[in-house]
Design a protein around this motif. Structure first.
Motif, PDB file in Angstrom:
ATOM      1  N   UNK A  75       0.844  -1.202   0.000  1.00 39.84           N
ATOM      2  CA  UNK A  75       0.000   0.000   0.000  1.00 39.84           C
ATOM      3  C   UNK A  75       0.875   1.246   0.000  1.00 39.84           C
ATOM      4  N   UNK A  76       1.884   1.249   0.851  1.00 40.59           N
ATOM      5  CA  UNK A  76       2.768   2.413   0.935  1.00 40.59           C
ATOM      6  C   UNK A  76       3.514   2.656  -0.371  1.00 40.59           C
ATOM      7  N   UNK A  77       3.895   1.575  -1.072  1.00 43.07           N
ATOM      8  CA  UNK A  77       4.597   1.750  -2.346  1.00 43.07           C
ATOM      9  C   UNK A  77       3.705   2.401  -3.391  1.00 43.07           C
ATOM     10  N   UNK A  78       2.417   2.075  -3.367  1.00 39.45           N
ATOM     11  CA  UNK A  78       1.474   2.649  -4.320  1.00 39.45           C
ATOM     12  C   UNK A  78       1.240   4.125  -4.028  1.00 39.45           C
ATOM     13  N   UNK A  79       1.000   4.452  -2.770  1.00 40.59           N
ATOM     14  CA  UNK A  79       0.740   5.850  -2.420  1.00 40.59           C
ATOM     15  C   UNK A  79       2.009   6.702  -2.542  1.00 40.59           C
ATOM     16  N   UNK A  80       3.162   6.111  -2.285  1.00 41.48           N
ATOM     17  CA  UNK A  80       4.412   6.849  -2.451  1.00 41.48           C
ATOM     18  C   UNK A  80       4.648   7.181  -3.926  1.00 41.48           C
ATOM     19  N   UNK A  81       4.287   6.264  -4.813  1.00 38.91           N
ATOM     20  CA  UNK A  81       4.451   6.525  -6.247  1.00 38.91           C
ATOM     21  C   UNK A  81       3.598   7.713  -6.674  1.00 38.91           C
ATOM     22  N   UNK A  82       2.357   7.770  -6.204  1.00 38.88           N
ATOM     23  CA  UNK A  82       1.496   8.902  -6.554  1.00 38.88           C
ATOM     24  C   UNK A  82       2.075  10.193  -5.987  1.00 38.88           C
ATOM     25  N   UNK A  83       2.605  10.132  -4.768  1.00 39.51           N
ATOM     26  CA  UNK A  83       3.217  11.321  -4.164  1.00 39.51           C
ATOM     27  C   UNK A  83       4.368  11.851  -5.012  1.00 39.51           C
ATOM     28  N   UNK A  84       5.068  10.950  -5.694  1.00 43.88           N
ATOM     29  CA  UNK A  84       6.179  11.350  -6.558  1.00 43.88           C
ATOM     30  C   UNK A  84       5.722  11.786  -7.941  1.00 43.88           C
ATOM     31  N   UNK A  85       4.398  11.717  -8.200  1.00 40.10           N
ATOM     32  CA  UNK A  85       3.890  12.054  -9.518  1.00 40.10           C
ATOM     33  C   UNK A  85       3.998  10.916 -10.508  1.00 40.10           C
ATOM     34  N   UNK A  86       4.158   9.687 -10.010  1.00 37.72           N
ATOM     35  CA  UNK A  86       4.305   8.524 -10.869  1.00 37.72           C
ATOM     36  C   UNK A  86       3.022   7.692 -10.878  1.00 37.72           C
ATOM     37  N   UNK A  87       2.899   6.838 -11.873  1.00 44.89           N
ATOM     38  CA  UNK A  87       1.745   5.964 -12.003  1.00 44.89           C
ATOM     39  C   UNK A  87       2.054   4.630 -11.338  1.00 44.89           C
ATOM     40  N   UNK A  88       1.410   4.302 -10.212  1.00 39.12           N
ATOM     41  CA  UNK A  88       1.727   3.051  -9.507  1.00 39.12           C
ATOM     42  C   UNK A  88       1.349   1.801 -10.291  1.00 39.12           C
ATOM     43  N   UNK A  89       0.559   1.955 -11.342  1.00 38.01           N
ATOM     44  CA  UNK A  89       0.237   0.792 -12.168  1.00 38.01           C
ATOM     45  C   UNK A  89       1.459   0.290 -12.924  1.00 38.01           C
ATOM     46  N   UNK A  90       2.497   1.119 -12.964  1.00 35.87           N
ATOM     47  CA  UNK A  90       3.739   0.728 -13.634  1.00 35.87           C
ATOM     48  C   UNK A  90       4.715   0.023 -12.689  1.00 35.87           C
ATOM     49  N   UNK A  91       4.378  -0.037 -11.400  1.00 37.87           N
ATOM     50  CA  UNK A  91       5.205  -0.800 -10.472  1.00 37.87           C
ATOM     51  C   UNK A  91       5.171  -2.280 -10.857  1.00 37.87           C
ATOM     52  N   UNK A  92       6.263  -3.005 -10.657  1.00 33.51           N
ATOM     53  CA  UNK A  92       6.262  -4.427 -11.032  1.00 33.51           C
ATOM     54  C   UNK A  92       5.252  -5.218 -10.214  1.00 33.51           C
ATOM     55  N   UNK A  93       4.566  -6.162 -10.874  1.00 34.73           N
ATOM     56  CA  UNK A  93       3.678  -7.057 -10.155  1.00 34.73           C
ATOM     57  C   UNK A  93       4.490  -7.887  -9.163  1.00 34.73           C
ATOM     58  N   UNK A  94       3.891  -8.121  -7.997  1.00 31.57           N
ATOM     59  CA  UNK A  94       4.633  -8.824  -6.949  1.00 31.57           C
ATOM     60  C   UNK A  94       3.647  -9.658  -6.144  1.00 31.57           C
ATOM     61  N   UNK A  95       3.997 -10.916  -5.872  1.00 33.83           N
ATOM     62  CA  UNK A  95       3.145 -11.810  -5.093  1.00 33.83           C
ATOM     63  C   UNK A  95       3.987 -12.460  -4.002  1.00 33.83           C
ATOM     64  N   UNK A  96       3.465 -12.451  -2.766  1.00 41.17           N
ATOM     65  CA  UNK A  96       4.195 -12.995  -1.623  1.00 41.17           C
ATOM     66  C   UNK A  96       3.241 -13.877  -0.807  1.00 41.17           C
ATOM     67  N   UNK A  97       3.723 -15.073  -0.394  1.00 43.32           N
ATOM     68  CA  UNK A  97       2.971 -15.918   0.515  1.00 43.32           C
ATOM     69  C   UNK A  97       3.537 -15.740   1.913  1.00 43.32           C
ATOM     70  N   UNK A  98       2.625 -15.546   2.888  1.00 47.57           N
ATOM     71  CA  UNK A  98       3.044 -15.204   4.243  1.00 47.57           C
ATOM     72  C   UNK A  98       2.297 -16.094   5.242  1.00 47.57           C
ATOM     73  N   UNK A  99       3.016 -16.548   6.258  1.00 47.81           N
ATOM     74  CA  UNK A  99       2.408 -17.229   7.402  1.00 47.81           C
ATOM     75  C   UNK A  99       2.511 -16.302   8.612  1.00 47.81           C
TER      76      UNK A  99
END
Length: 347
Positions: free
Chosen positions: A320-344
């Motif tokens: 979430x923070x990476x997406x909102x930080x991208x907008x703060x920088x004037x960037x499009x967060x849809x261009x961030x690399x797709x990422x999937x993580x499994x967590x326990x």
């Protein structure tokens, strides 16, 4: 991309009655909201061009907004259409034009977009199943002394529930849960596994039969969270449907004030209407507890900043923070690399 490019709720449709003006703040901008003569919502900068009084303290006359100080009148486009002190000498002028913002009305909400340039790229978020047959919606509004990012993270955070809402919504049992967290196209999707109980009072509403729960959390840029619970089979193998969405739109008033509009939309069969008081009370009770803890967090952040120490369970927040930080920088967060993580993790 900027935060001003998106649509933000400024009122419930029912709040914006004819001849009513509402004062709102979005991204630090003061707004005066009213309905024009055609019944459509209008949003003007909350400042009279004459002597800088606030238009929201004025009154609506036949779909136009009159300043409370010297009576200047603004139409739905923001143009000054009357200046009492000028009497018959009044002449409209292009220089006398208040700043107007785009508005839309959807799903019982009034939305405003602050960006100057017209855009069809984004639209107001469609609230899940709002107004659909067989579904009920309970709607609550609350103000948090914290920013949008921290509010959104709270709304899709499981570990805090055992400590902030004990008994009401989970208890600390060290129950092992698994989740898959995906960041894709400016959104975060979380799917949970092994969750069957430990929902506190909500167990009676959601899962009285002890069925396995289908639970997912979503974040949509820049400010929307949606929590979904779905149960399909009870403990005796009989088929039933229990379906619940908790959708929150966090409206950035200022850096440390967020107004949150929350819809609890559910399908509980023949119990839909009877469940409304319970759903409203429980939702508001939980939110009040979140208001308190987010206020405490906001105080500490104001003093010490946001140097967070994350655990694997905080992967949602990192995305979430990476997406909102991208907008703060004037960037499009849809261009961030797709990422999937499994967590326990354990609750």
């Amino acid at each position: 991309m900027q935060f001003a490019d998106f649509w933000y709720i400024v009122a419930l449709s029912e709040q914006l009655r004819p001849n009513t003006v509402l004062a709102r703040t979005v991204l630090g901008e003061w707004l005066a909201i009213f309905r024009g003569e055609d019944g459509q919502p209008v949003a003007l900068r909350d400042r009279c061009l004459h002597r800088s009084s606030r238009l929201s303290a004025g009154k609506v006359c036949q779909g136009a907004l009159q300043c409370p100080y010297h009576g200047w009148v603004y139409d739905r486009s923001g143009k000054v259409i009357a200046v009492p002190a000028e009497g018959e000498d009044f002449k409209p002028s292009q220089q006398r034009q208040a700043k107007r913002y785009a508005t839309k009305e959807q799903d019982g909400y009034i939305y405003v977009r602050l960006a100057d340039t017209p855009s069809e790229e984004f639209a107001p978020f469609s609230m899940p199943y709002y107004g659909k047959p067989g579904w009920e919606t309970v709607r609550v509004i609350n103000r948090f002394a914290n920013n949008v990012t921290n509010c959104a993270e709270n709304f899709i955070d499981i570990p805090h529930t055992a400590f902030v809402h004990p008994g009401v919504f989970r208890n600390s049992r060290q129950q092992k849960l698994e989740m898959t967290v995906e960041r894709e196209n400016g959104a975060v999707l979380v799917e949970y596994r092994n969750e069957t109980s430990n929902l506190g009072w909500y167990s009676r509403f959601l899962n009285r039969g002890g069925a396995e729960i289908k639970h997912s959390d979503r974040f949509y840029m820049p400010n929307i969270t949606s929590v979904e619970y779905q149960m399909r089979r009870d403990a005796f193998g009989g088929f039933h449907q229990r379906h619940l969405f908790i959708t929150s739109q966090s409206i950035p008033e200022t850096d440390n004030s967020t107004l949150v509009y929350t819809d609890v939309t559910y399908n509980y069969g023949i119990w839909n209407q009877l469940a409304r008081p319970f759903v409203w009370w429980t939702a508001q009770h939980i939110i009040r507890q979140d208001i308190e803890i987010l206020g405490i967090q906001g105080e500490a952040i104001a003093k010490y900043g946001t140097q967070f120490s994350n655990t694997p369970a905080d992967t949602i927040h990192v995305f979430v923070e990476s997406i909102r930080a991208a907008i703060s920088r004037g960037e499009d967060p849809r261009l961030l690399p797709n990422h999937s993580v499994k967590v326990t993790f354990w609750v």
